[in-house]
Design a protein around this motif. Structure first.
Motif, short mmCIF file in Angstrom:
data_model
loop_
_atom_site.label_atom_id
_atom_site.label_comp_id
_atom_site.label_asym_id
_atom_site.label_seq_id
_atom_site.Cartn_x
_atom_site.Cartn_y
_atom_site.Cartn_z
N ASP A 1 32.82 -40.79 1.34
CA ASP A 1 32.96 -39.34 1.16
C ASP A 1 33.10 -38.92 -0.29
O ASP A 1 33.13 -37.73 -0.59
CB ASP A 1 34.12 -38.80 1.99
CG ASP A 1 35.47 -39.37 1.57
OD1 ASP A 1 35.49 -40.42 0.91
OD2 ASP A 1 36.50 -38.76 1.90
N ASP A 2 33.17 -39.87 -1.22
CA ASP A 2 33.17 -39.55 -2.65
C ASP A 2 31.72 -39.54 -3.12
O ASP A 2 31.09 -40.60 -3.21
CB ASP A 2 33.98 -40.59 -3.42
CG ASP A 2 34.01 -40.32 -4.92
OD1 ASP A 2 33.12 -39.61 -5.44
OD2 ASP A 2 34.92 -40.85 -5.60
N PRO A 3 31.14 -38.36 -3.41
CA PRO A 3 29.71 -38.31 -3.73
C PRO A 3 29.34 -39.08 -4.99
O PRO A 3 28.25 -39.64 -5.08
CB PRO A 3 29.42 -36.81 -3.88
CG PRO A 3 30.75 -36.17 -4.13
CD PRO A 3 31.76 -37.03 -3.42
N ASP A 4 30.24 -39.11 -5.97
CA ASP A 4 29.94 -39.86 -7.20
C ASP A 4 29.84 -41.35 -6.92
O ASP A 4 28.91 -42.02 -7.38
CB ASP A 4 31.02 -39.59 -8.26
CG ASP A 4 30.99 -38.15 -8.77
OD1 ASP A 4 29.90 -37.53 -8.72
OD2 ASP A 4 32.04 -37.65 -9.19
N LEU A 5 30.80 -41.88 -6.16
CA LEU A 5 30.78 -43.30 -5.84
C LEU A 5 29.60 -43.62 -4.92
O LEU A 5 28.92 -44.64 -5.10
CB LEU A 5 32.09 -43.72 -5.18
CG LEU A 5 32.19 -45.19 -4.77
CD1 LEU A 5 31.95 -46.11 -5.96
CD2 LEU A 5 33.54 -45.48 -4.13
N SER A 6 29.35 -42.76 -3.96
CA SER A 6 28.23 -42.98 -3.05
C SER A 6 26.92 -43.07 -3.82
O SER A 6 26.09 -43.96 -3.58
CB SER A 6 28.17 -41.84 -2.03
OG SER A 6 27.09 -42.02 -1.15
N GLY A 7 26.72 -42.16 -4.77
CA GLY A 7 25.50 -42.19 -5.57
C GLY A 7 25.41 -43.42 -6.44
O GLY A 7 24.32 -43.99 -6.60
N LEU A 8 26.54 -43.86 -6.98
CA LEU A 8 26.55 -45.06 -7.82
C LEU A 8 26.19 -46.30 -7.01
O LEU A 8 25.39 -47.14 -7.44
CB LEU A 8 27.94 -45.23 -8.44
CG LEU A 8 28.13 -46.43 -9.37
CD1 LEU A 8 27.22 -46.31 -10.59
CD2 LEU A 8 29.60 -46.54 -9.80
N LEU A 9 26.74 -46.40 -5.80
CA LEU A 9 26.44 -47.55 -4.95
C LEU A 9 24.97 -47.55 -4.53
O LEU A 9 24.33 -48.60 -4.50
CB LEU A 9 27.35 -47.56 -3.73
CG LEU A 9 28.86 -47.66 -3.99
CD1 LEU A 9 29.62 -47.72 -2.67
CD2 LEU A 9 29.20 -48.84 -4.86
N ALA A 10 24.46 -46.37 -4.19
CA ALA A 10 23.06 -46.27 -3.79
C ALA A 10 22.15 -46.68 -4.94
O ALA A 10 21.13 -47.36 -4.75
CB ALA A 10 22.74 -44.86 -3.33
N MET A 11 22.51 -46.28 -6.15
CA MET A 11 21.69 -46.64 -7.32
C MET A 11 21.72 -48.15 -7.55
O MET A 11 20.70 -48.76 -7.90
CB MET A 11 22.21 -45.92 -8.56
CG MET A 11 21.35 -46.11 -9.80
SD MET A 11 21.98 -45.16 -11.22
CE MET A 11 21.87 -43.49 -10.57
#
Length: 224
Positions: free
Chosen positions: A9-19
């Motif tokens: 639910d943390d969009p910054d962390l989610s985006g970092l992991l996806a990258m």
């Protein structure tokens, strides 16, 4: 290339992991309910699951998955800010395959992901699904989904599509296709052409992935 679902639910962390996992097919969700709805028709090769989520939390998701007929063998990497040993023990007991505490390095994260994917590839049973991009065949239920939407295929259309996808990238003659689906008698090889035409129509844009090799037959050339 694996299909990986991230629930964070943390969009910054989610985006970092996806990258960090850009070499794989990744879908991200901020809550468990939406992720589970997606996974019903897109069983992933790995689930990366935050513990503290709005609505269902990570432990509840684990309990649900391990009791689910089609999703119980999906490997799960639990990601959490909880630091107590008993939390890790609880997650592993509920069915998490690995556990990583925040904050963590991306190098450690990707190493754990790749290790889980290798372990899953070695140990998994014959799949109950065939998948090509957003197209999913449920071999047990004899159902077909495209981008999560069910398609209505006849039994022979389903069987032909299954044979093509099982032999992806290989050109199959009409005679081979009929033999593989167990058709005998007075059905002519040209019957396959009729069913292929109907399949292409029902598959929409995915119909282009049934390629015709003139003088030889057909092959499935869809995405992995």
């Amino acid at each position: 290339m694996a299909q990986i679902v991230i629930v964070e639910d943390d969009p910054d962390l989610s985006g970092l992991l996806a990258m960090a996992l850009q070499d794989h097919r990744v879908r991200t969700f901020s809550n468990a309910e939406d992720a589970l709805f997606f996974m019903e028709t897109h069983p992933p090769d790995l689930l990366i699951l935050d513990w503290m989520l709005p609505g269902m939390d990570g432990l509840q998701v684990l309990k649900y998955l391990r009791g689910h007929r089609h999703l119980r063998r999906v490997p799960v990497l639990m990601v959490t800010a909880r630091t107590h040993e008993e939390d890790a023990v609880a997650a592993l007991r509920e069915g998490a395959d690995d556990y990583i505490r925040k904050p963590f390095s991306i190098r450690e994260f990707t190493a754990r992901v790749e290790a889980l994917l290798r372990r899953h590839e070695r140990s998994r049973e014959p799949s109950l699904f065939l998948r090509s991009g957003d197209l999913l065949l449920d071999l047990e239920e004899k159902a077909v989904y495209l981008d999560g939407r069910p398609l209505r295929l006849t039994p022979m259309e389903f069987q032909i599509l299954e044979v093509l996808m099982r032999n992806a990238r290989h050109v199959l003659t009409r005679e081979y296709i009929l033999s593989a689906i167990g058709v005998v008698g007075e059905v002519t090889p040209r019957t396959v052409d009729v069913h292929i035409r109907h399949l292409r129509q029902k598959l929409g844009e995915y119909g282009q992935y049934i390629e015709t090799r003139r003088g030889f037959g057909y092959r499935w050339a869809g995405p992995p």
